[in-house]
Design a protein around this motif. Structure first.
Motif, PDB file in Angstrom:
ATOM      1  N   LEU A 446       0.827  -1.204   0.000  1.00 37.98           N
ATOM      2  CA  LEU A 446       0.000   0.000   0.000  1.00 37.98           C
ATOM      3  C   LEU A 446       0.864   1.258   0.000  1.00 37.98           C
ATOM      4  CD1 LEU A 446      -2.713  -1.107   2.579  1.00 37.98           C
ATOM      5  CD2 LEU A 446      -3.041  -0.808   0.116  1.00 37.98           C
ATOM      6  N   GLU A 447       1.989   1.204   0.678  1.00 37.11           N
ATOM      7  CA  GLU A 447       2.897   2.350   0.686  1.00 37.11           C
ATOM      8  C   GLU A 447       3.449   2.619  -0.707  1.00 37.11           C
ATOM      9  OE1 GLU A 447       4.603   5.627   2.165  1.00 37.11           O
ATOM     10  OE2 GLU A 447       3.279   4.277   3.277  1.00 37.11           O
ATOM     11  N   ALA A 448       3.822   1.534  -1.416  1.00 37.58           N
ATOM     12  CA  ALA A 448       4.329   1.701  -2.782  1.00 37.58           C
ATOM     13  C   ALA A 448       3.262   2.307  -3.685  1.00 37.58           C
ATOM     14  CB  ALA A 448       4.791   0.348  -3.322  1.00 37.58           C
ATOM     15  N   LEU A 449       2.025   1.847  -3.533  1.00 38.67           N
ATOM     16  CA  LEU A 449       0.933   2.385  -4.341  1.00 38.67           C
ATOM     17  C   LEU A 449       0.675   3.846  -4.007  1.00 38.67           C
ATOM     18  CD1 LEU A 449      -1.407   2.141  -6.311  1.00 38.67           C
ATOM     19  CD2 LEU A 449      -2.761   1.110  -4.474  1.00 38.67           C
ATOM     20  N   ALA A 450       0.653   4.177  -2.722  1.00 34.00           N
ATOM     21  CA  ALA A 450       0.397   5.566  -2.319  1.00 34.00           C
ATOM     22  C   ALA A 450       1.475   6.502  -2.847  1.00 34.00           C
ATOM     23  CB  ALA A 450       0.307   5.644  -0.793  1.00 34.00           C
ATOM     24  N   GLU A 451       2.714   6.052  -2.850  1.00 30.11           N
ATOM     25  CA  GLU A 451       3.804   6.873  -3.376  1.00 30.11           C
ATOM     26  C   GLU A 451       3.619   7.138  -4.865  1.00 30.11           C
ATOM     27  OE1 GLU A 451       7.358   4.788  -2.418  1.00 30.11           O
ATOM     28  OE2 GLU A 451       7.312   5.329  -0.278  1.00 30.11           O
ATOM     29  N   LEU A 452       3.177   6.122  -5.605  1.00 30.09           N
ATOM     30  CA  LEU A 452       2.954   6.304  -7.045  1.00 30.09           C
ATOM     31  C   LEU A 452       1.784   7.243  -7.303  1.00 30.09           C
ATOM     32  CD1 LEU A 452       3.522   2.751  -8.560  1.00 30.09           C
ATOM     33  CD2 LEU A 452       4.863   4.811  -8.988  1.00 30.09           C
ATOM     34  N   LEU A 453       0.752   7.130  -6.485  1.00 28.25           N
ATOM     35  CA  LEU A 453      -0.384   8.034  -6.655  1.00 28.25           C
ATOM     36  C   LEU A 453       0.020   9.484  -6.382  1.00 28.25           C
ATOM     37  CD1 LEU A 453      -3.167   5.888  -4.965  1.00 28.25           C
ATOM     38  CD2 LEU A 453      -3.084   6.546  -7.376  1.00 28.25           C
ATOM     39  N   ALA A 454       0.924   9.662  -5.440  1.00 24.71           N
ATOM     40  CA  ALA A 454       1.393  11.018  -5.117  1.00 24.71           C
ATOM     41  C   ALA A 454       2.280  11.578  -6.213  1.00 24.71           C
ATOM     42  CB  ALA A 454       2.144  11.000  -3.783  1.00 24.71           C
ATOM     43  N   GLU A 455       3.080  10.716  -6.845  1.00 25.04           N
ATOM     44  CA  GLU A 455       3.964  11.111  -7.941  1.00 25.04           C
ATOM     45  C   GLU A 455       3.759  10.133  -9.091  1.00 25.04           C
ATOM     46  OE1 GLU A 455       7.991  11.556  -6.773  1.00 25.04           O
ATOM     47  OE2 GLU A 455       7.521  12.614  -4.915  1.00 25.04           O
ATOM     48  N   PRO A 456       2.723  10.337  -9.896  1.00 30.42           N
ATOM     49  CA  PRO A 456       2.356   9.359 -10.939  1.00 30.42           C
ATOM     50  C   PRO A 456       3.517   9.071 -11.884  1.00 30.42           C
ATOM     51  CG  PRO A 456       0.657  11.033 -10.695  1.00 30.42           C
ATOM     52  CD  PRO A 456       1.832  11.499  -9.898  1.00 30.42           C
ATOM     53  N   PRO A 457       3.682   7.805 -12.253  1.00 35.30           N
ATOM     54  CA  PRO A 457       4.725   7.454 -13.224  1.00 35.30           C
ATOM     55  C   PRO A 457       4.348   7.932 -14.612  1.00 35.30           C
ATOM     56  CG  PRO A 457       3.359   5.556 -12.758  1.00 35.30           C
ATOM     57  CD  PRO A 457       2.896   6.643 -11.818  1.00 35.30           C
ATOM     58  N   ALA A 458       5.352   8.209 -15.435  1.00 39.50           N
ATOM     59  CA  ALA A 458       5.097   8.608 -16.817  1.00 39.50           C
ATOM     60  C   ALA A 458       4.903   7.357 -17.673  1.00 39.50           C
ATOM     61  CB  ALA A 458       6.281   9.414 -17.360  1.00 39.50           C
ATOM     62  N   ALA A 459       3.989   7.463 -18.624  1.00 37.87           N
ATOM     63  CA  ALA A 459       3.807   6.372 -19.586  1.00 37.87           C
ATOM     64  C   ALA A 459       5.044   6.271 -20.464  1.00 37.87           C
ATOM     65  CB  ALA A 459       2.581   6.648 -20.441  1.00 37.87           C
ATOM     66  N   PRO A 460       5.382   5.058 -20.922  1.00 39.19           N
ATOM     67  CA  PRO A 460       6.579   4.901 -21.740  1.00 39.19           C
ATOM     68  C   PRO A 460       6.624   5.829 -22.943  1.00 39.19           C
ATOM     69  CG  PRO A 460       5.687   2.765 -21.113  1.00 39.19           C
ATOM     70  CD  PRO A 460       4.689   3.787 -20.680  1.00 39.19           C
ATOM     71  N   TRP A 461       5.448   6.032 -23.585  1.00 44.64           N
ATOM     72  CA  TRP A 461       5.452   6.865 -24.798  1.00 44.64           C
ATOM     73  C   TRP A 461       5.601   8.352 -24.469  1.00 44.64           C
ATOM     74  CZ3 TRP A 461       1.521   3.676 -23.156  1.00 44.64           C
ATOM     75  CH2 TRP A 461       0.432   4.289 -22.564  1.00 44.64           C
ATOM     76  N   GLN A 462       5.478   8.710 -23.170  1.00 42.48           N
ATOM     77  CA  GLN A 462       5.664  10.097 -22.786  1.00 42.48           C
ATOM     78  C   GLN A 462       7.133  10.430 -22.554  1.00 42.48           C
ATOM     79  OE1 GLN A 462       3.147  10.198 -19.356  1.00 42.48           O
ATOM     80  NE2 GLN A 462       1.342  10.863 -20.504  1.00 42.48           N
ATOM     81  N   THR A 463       7.960   9.386 -22.523  1.00 49.12           N
ATOM     82  CA  THR A 463       9.390   9.582 -22.249  1.00 49.12           C
ATOM     83  C   THR A 463      10.259   9.268 -23.457  1.00 49.12           C
ATOM     84  OG1 THR A 463       9.573   7.326 -21.403  1.00 49.12           O
ATOM     85  CG2 THR A 463       9.049   9.053 -19.827  1.00 49.12           C
ATOM     86  N   LEU A 464       9.613   8.992 -24.590  1.00 52.12           N
ATOM     87  CA  LEU A 464      10.402   8.669 -25.796  1.00 52.12           C
ATOM     88  C   LEU A 464      11.088   9.930 -26.336  1.00 52.12           C
ATOM     89  CD1 LEU A 464       7.973   6.245 -27.643  1.00 52.12           C
ATOM     90  CD2 LEU A 464      10.020   5.673 -26.367  1.00 52.12           C
TER      91      LEU A 464
END
Length: 464
Positions: A446-464
C-alpha cells in the motif's frame, strides 16, 4: 479518429508481419491500452490482404499477450500489464520478495495445513473410509457428503438442502456445468459490464455471445437489462449480487427483486455466484431464495478454506439435476471422493469455525488498513471482502500503474481482464488485500501504491 494501419515490408509472411507491427505499436505507445484495433475486414481492405490473414495476425498478437479479443465486440490492446507477465493466471510462479495482490486468495494461516493434515490422517487410519473414498460414486456426490456440505453452507448463512446440491470441482467448474447444461453455442448470455474473468473465459470456450450490462452504485442496471430483454432475452444472466468482482458493488434488494421479475417475464435463467465469501450480516437476500425455480447458486471452499482443494457446490432446481449429473459424468464421471471426504470432515470440525472467525477479523483489519492509507481516493469494496477497487485519478492510466508497481515488486490487476463488451476498460485497479502474506507485506504494498499516486509514473510513450 484515424484508423491505425501498419506499414508492412514487401516480402515476408503477412500475418506475422501484422502481428509484429501490433507489438511494436503497443511498445511505442502508438496503440494505447484499451484501444480497439480496426475491424478485420477494413484492415484487410486497406492492406490488400485477405480477411483470414488479418484474423490470423490478431490471433497471433493475442497469443503473444498484446491484445485480447472480446466476443461480439472486437480486439483490444491489453497494455503494459500483458507484456510484463501480469496475466490472470493462478498458477504463475512468484519470485521471492514480490507482493502479489492480483489474485483473490484467502490470507495464509498455518491452521489450514494443520487441519488438512489432521483429516487426511484420520482417513488414512480408517480402511473402510479410505476404501469408499477411492471407489466410483454417484455423479452429483454421495448423499452423506451432500448432507454435510449443505449443513456447512447453512451454518455460513446460505441455507441449503442436500437434494438440490451437486458437488463440483470448484466454482469455475460450477460455471462450466451451468453453461453446458443451460446453453447452446451461439446463444446470448449477460453479466455485469465488469465481471469475473472465469465467466468470460467459460463463455468464450462455450461459443456464447456474452453481453455486458451497465452497472452503478446499486449493482446491475435493471433498466438496461430490460431493454436488452426487449430486443432479445438472454438465455441466462450471471450475477454476483453480494459483491461484484472486481468493484465490490452489491446489488440492492430492489434490484434483486426486479431481476427475478425480469427473469420470470422473459424466461431466462439466473446463475448466482457466491464464491467470494462475505459474513452473513453483509449479504443481501440470496437470489436463489427469491427465485428457486430458475436460479443456480455457486459456492466453493476457495475463499474460506483453500483454493487448491477444488471442491464446490452447485444448488439447482429439480428440473436441472439430472442434466447436471449427466454433464458432470461426461466431463469427469464424478468429483474425486477422497478430497470431498477430506473437505466434509474439515468443515464439520471446530477448526473450520475458528479459521472462519480469524478470516473475517483479518479481512476486516486489512480493509481498514487499505482505506486509511488510501484516504482521499474513491475506493470501494465490502468491509470484510477480499478485494478493494481503486479508480485512478483523472488522466492516469492503469496499464502504466500496473507496470510501475510491478517494477516496485507489487502485482495488481487492471480492469482489462474483467471487461465485457465494447466499452473501454475504466482506468482502475483491483487490489486483492487478502492475498498478501501478512499485514506487514500489505502495508508495504500500500505504501508503494500511495507513493505512485502522489507522484504518478510517466507512460513509456511520454518519455520517448
Amino acid at each position: 479518429m484515424t484508423m491505425w494501419v501498419p506499414q508492412l515490408a514487401e516480402t515476408g509472411v503477412r500475418y506475422r508481419a501484422i502481428a509484429e507491427s501490433i507489438a511494436v505499436a503497443v511498445q511505442a505507445g502508438e496503440l494505447l491500452p484499451g484501444q480497439k484495433l480496426p475491424p478485420q475486414r477494413r484492415l484487410a481492405d486497406r492492406l490488400g490482404v485477405t480477411v483470414g490473414t488479418v484474423t490470423r495476425a490478431y490471433a497471433e498478437a493475442e497469443r503473444q499477450g498484446w491484445v485480447v479479443a472480446r466476443v461480439g465486440s472486437g480486439t483490444y490492446v491489453r497494455g503494459a500489464e500483458a507484456c510484463s507477465g501480469q496475466d490472470f493466471l493462478a498458477s504463475r510462479p512468484v519470485e521471492d520478495g514480490i507482493i502479489d495482490l492480483s489474485l483473490s486468495l484467502p490470507p495464509p494461516h498455518p491452521m489450514r495445513v494443520a487441519s488438512l493434515g489432521r483429516v487426511l490422517q484420520e482417513i488414512a487410519e480408517q480402511p473402510a473410509v479410505l476404501h469408499r473414498a477411492v471407489e466410483y460414486q454417484p455423479d452429483r456426490g454421495v448423499a452423506a457428503h451432500r448432507e454435510q456440505l449443505a449443513a456447512w453452507m447453512t451454518r455460513l448463512g446460505m441455507p441449503a438442502e442436500p437434494e438440490p446440491l451437486t458437488v463440483t470441482q470448484g466454482g469455475q467448474h460450477g460455471i462450466h456445468l451451468a453453461l453446458q447444461t443451460l446453453t447452446r453455442p451461439g446463444e446470448r448470455i449477460a453479466a455485469d459490464v465488469l465481471t469475473y474473468p472465469g465467466l468470460i473465459t467459460a463463455a468464450s470456450q462455450a461459443h456464447l455471445k456474452l453481453l455486458g450490462v451497465p452497472m452503478d452504485a446499486e449493482g446491475m442496471d435493471m433498466d438496461a437489462l430490460a431493454r436488452l430483454c426487449a430486443q432479445q432475452p438472454p438465455r441466462l444472466v450471471y450475477v454476483t449480487p453480494d459483491q461484484n468482482n472486481p468493484t465490490g458493488t452489491p446489488m440492492s434488494e430492489a434490484r434483486r427483486e426486479r431481476l427475478v421479475a425480469l427473469a420470470r417475464r422473459h424466461d431466462f435463467w439466473i446463475v448466482e455466484d457466491g464464491v467470494q465469501y462475505l459474513p452473513e450480516a453483509e449479504r443481501g437476500t440470496p437470489v436463489y431464495r427469491l427465485a428457486p425455480e430458475r436460479t443456480l447458486f455457486l459456492f466453493s471452499t476457495a475463499k474460506v478454506l483453500a483454493g487448491g482443494l477444488r471442491i464446490g457446490t452447485l444448488l439447482s432446481p429439480p428440473a436441472l439435476r439430472e442434466r447436471l449429473g449427466t454433464a458432470l459424468r461426461a466431463q469427469s464421471w464424478m468429483v474425486p471422493p477422497l478430497m470431498v471426504e477430506a473437505v466434509c470432515r474439515w468443515v464439520a470440525s471446530e477448526e473450520s469455525d475458528a479459521l472462519l472467525a480469524w478470516l473475517i477479523e483479518e479481512l476486516g483489519e486489512r480493509q481498514h488498513m487499505a482505506r486509511q492509507r488510501l484516504a482521499g481516493y474513491a475506493v470501494s469494496g465490502r468491509p470484510h471482502g477480499n478485494n478493494l477497487w481503486l479508480p485512478l485519478p483523472e488522466g492516469l492510466r492503469s496499464a502504466v500503474f500496473v507496470e510501475a508497481l510491478a517494477q516496485r515488486r507489487v502485482l495488481v490487476s487492471s480492469a482489462e481482464p474483467f471487461c465485457v463488451g465494447s466499452e473501454p476498460a475504466p482506468q482502475a485497479l483491483r487490489l486483492c488485500l487478502s492475498a498478501a502474506p501478512s499485514r506487514e507485506a500489505l502495508a508495504q504494498a500500500l505504501e508503494a501504491l500511495a507513493e505512485l499516486l502522489a507522484e504518478p509514473p510517466a507512460a513509456p510513450w511520454q518519455t520517448l
